[in-house]
Write a protein that holds these residues in place. Structure first.
Motif, PDB file in Angstrom:
ATOM      1  N   ALA A   1       0.438  -1.228   0.250  1.00 19.71           N
ATOM      2  CA  ALA A   1       0.464  -0.199   0.072  1.00 19.71           C
ATOM      3  C   ALA A   1       0.487   1.494  -0.084  1.00 19.71           C
ATOM      4  N   LEU A   2       1.899   1.157   0.723  1.00 25.43           N
ATOM      5  CA  LEU A   2       2.797   2.349   0.657  1.00 25.43           C
ATOM      6  C   LEU A   2       3.366   2.314  -0.290  1.00 25.43           C
ATOM      7  N   TYR A   3       4.360   1.308  -0.987  1.00 26.58           N
ATOM      8  CA  TYR A   3       5.031   1.626  -1.668  1.00 26.58           C
ATOM      9  C   TYR A   3       4.454   1.312  -3.766  1.00 26.58           C
ATOM     10  N   ASP A   4       2.762   1.292  -3.369  1.00 25.59           N
ATOM     11  CA  ASP A   4       2.120   0.966  -5.080  1.00 25.59           C
ATOM     12  C   ASP A   4       1.872   2.086  -4.771  1.00 25.59           C
ATOM     13  N   GLU A   5       1.569   2.529  -6.214  1.00 26.58           N
ATOM     14  CA  GLU A   5       0.971   4.405  -7.680  1.00 26.58           C
ATOM     15  C   GLU A   5       0.074   4.513  -6.562  1.00 26.58           C
ATOM     16  N   THR A   6      -0.537   4.165  -5.829  1.00 28.66           N
ATOM     17  CA  THR A   6      -1.845   4.495  -5.206  1.00 28.66           C
ATOM     18  C   THR A   6      -0.832   5.359  -3.845  1.00 28.66           C
TER      19      THR A   6
END
Length: 80
Positions: free
Chosen positions: A37-42
């Motif tokens: 969740a932190l390193y995803d594009e979002t």
């Protein structure tokens, strides 16, 4: 922590208690999901915090299980 998350964390599980390996796996899964969740594009920090809260809850259950085993009378297994 929001009231919803507090209520969810305080709620006891309905089914059988998970084993220690299951709790470890669940905690690791939540940490992995938080990293995604932190390193995803979002970059969803709220979702990451929710997963980290769930991982902490798993670790607290592990700790409580260990404390209960220490307090239980009877023979215990020791490493050689």
């Amino acid at each position: 922590m929001t009231t919803k998350r507090k209520a969810k964390a305080a709620k006891a599980p309905d089914g059988p208690l998970p084993s220690l390996p299951q709790l470890c796996t669940e905690a690791a899964d939540h940490v992995a999901r938080a990293r995604i969740a932190l390193y995803d594009e979002t970059l969803d920090a709220d979702q990451a915090l929710i997963h980290l809260d769930e991982a902490i809850a798993c670790l607290k259950r592990l700790w409580a299980h260990g404390r209960a085993r220490q307090a239980a009378p009877g023979p215990s297994l020791r490493s050689a």
